[in-house]
Motif scaffolding. Sequence first.
Motif, PDB file in Angstrom:
ATOM      1  N   SER A  13      33.096  32.545  36.379  1.00 46.18           N
ATOM      2  CA  SER A  13      33.000  31.912  35.790  1.00 46.18           C
ATOM      3  C   SER A  13      31.399  30.688  35.314  1.00 46.18           C
ATOM      4  O   SER A  13      30.947  30.856  35.006  1.00 46.18           O
ATOM      5  N   ALA A  14      31.492  29.437  35.538  1.00 49.29           N
ATOM      6  CA  ALA A  14      30.359  28.872  34.447  1.00 49.29           C
ATOM      7  C   ALA A  14      29.390  28.637  35.036  1.00 49.29           C
ATOM      8  O   ALA A  14      28.346  28.715  34.776  1.00 49.29           O
ATOM      9  N   TRP A  15      29.078  28.947  36.477  1.00 44.78           N
ATOM     10  CA  TRP A  15      28.143  29.384  37.612  1.00 44.78           C
ATOM     11  C   TRP A  15      27.643  30.849  36.852  1.00 44.78           C
ATOM     12  O   TRP A  15      26.542  30.654  37.446  1.00 44.78           O
ATOM     13  N   ALA A 130      23.378  38.814  42.216  1.00 43.19           N
ATOM     14  CA  ALA A 130      24.484  39.905  42.634  1.00 43.19           C
ATOM     15  C   ALA A 130      25.297  39.779  43.481  1.00 43.19           C
ATOM     16  O   ALA A 130      26.866  39.975  43.013  1.00 43.19           O
ATOM     17  N   ALA A 131      24.818  39.634  44.493  1.00 44.57           N
ATOM     18  CA  ALA A 131      25.798  39.263  46.194  1.00 44.57           C
ATOM     19  C   ALA A 131      26.467  38.320  45.624  1.00 44.57           C
ATOM     20  O   ALA A 131      27.845  38.369  45.625  1.00 44.57           O
ATOM     21  N   ARG A 135      30.574  37.526  45.019  1.00 46.27           N
ATOM     22  CA  ARG A 135      30.929  36.828  45.876  1.00 46.27           C
ATOM     23  C   ARG A 135      32.525  35.194  45.224  1.00 46.27           C
ATOM     24  O   ARG A 135      33.367  35.489  45.159  1.00 46.27           O
ATOM     25  N   ARG A 136      31.871  34.703  44.156  1.00 46.97           N
ATOM     26  CA  ARG A 136      32.065  34.317  43.193  1.00 46.97           C
ATOM     27  C   ARG A 136      33.422  34.890  42.209  1.00 46.97           C
ATOM     28  O   ARG A 136      34.292  34.124  41.231  1.00 46.97           O
ATOM     29  N   ALA A 137      33.216  36.223  41.931  1.00 48.19           N
ATOM     30  CA  ALA A 137      34.572  36.810  40.838  1.00 48.19           C
ATOM     31  C   ALA A 137      35.361  36.248  41.271  1.00 48.19           C
ATOM     32  O   ALA A 137      36.428  36.340  42.072  1.00 48.19           O
TER      33      ALA A 137
END
Length: 215
Positions: A13-15, A130-131, A135-137
């Motif tokens: 995502s943009a994140w 990385a975690a 989580r945001r995948a």
Amino acid sequence: MTTFVLIHGAGDSAWSWHLVEAALRERGHDVVAPDLPSDDEGVTWSEYADTVVEAIGDRTGLTVVGHSLGGFTAPLVAGRVAADLLVFVAGMIPRPGESANEWWAATGHSDLVRTAEEELFYHDVPPELAAEARRRARIQRETPMDRPWPLERWPSVRCRVLLGRDDRFLPQEWSRRVARDRLGVEADVMDGGHCLPLSRPGELADRLERYAAAG
């Protein structure tokens, strides 16, 4: 001032660009980093590009940057907004009429050794980042992956290719060959793996700023 248009890859995502975005803003630049509609089964590459173009609005002085699968969207955007520069960061470089699913065999990537996801993508990303990335995948739907890439010819825009020296997903020497074959460009290399926006955000921001300033 440059407007950097940062396009994320599959499952992201943009994140994924947030650290690079902060670094570029600190340097006085504008940044556009939209979420692509990659979890929508009904959209294709054209809608991906529409999302980015809409986010750009009337901004000018554009450097369009595609990371990983974002390399399929970035050229579509660059051609529509008259970008000054197009940059592939560990990016997949398409050919007109080729689908993303055909890309793997066409470039020889299908013959590369595969390993676990953690070792492919996050081996040099700080553990907490990385975690958070895991989580945001987001889901990458197959609809655009099966469709021919819609650009009929490459946009008339200067291109740069930047690779991670330790990229295990798109290995450096293999990626150099793809950049030469498909763009006639000699790729640059920096330290880091595939997820450069998370593992080396400051250096990546420096590189992008220098590319944009080179005109």
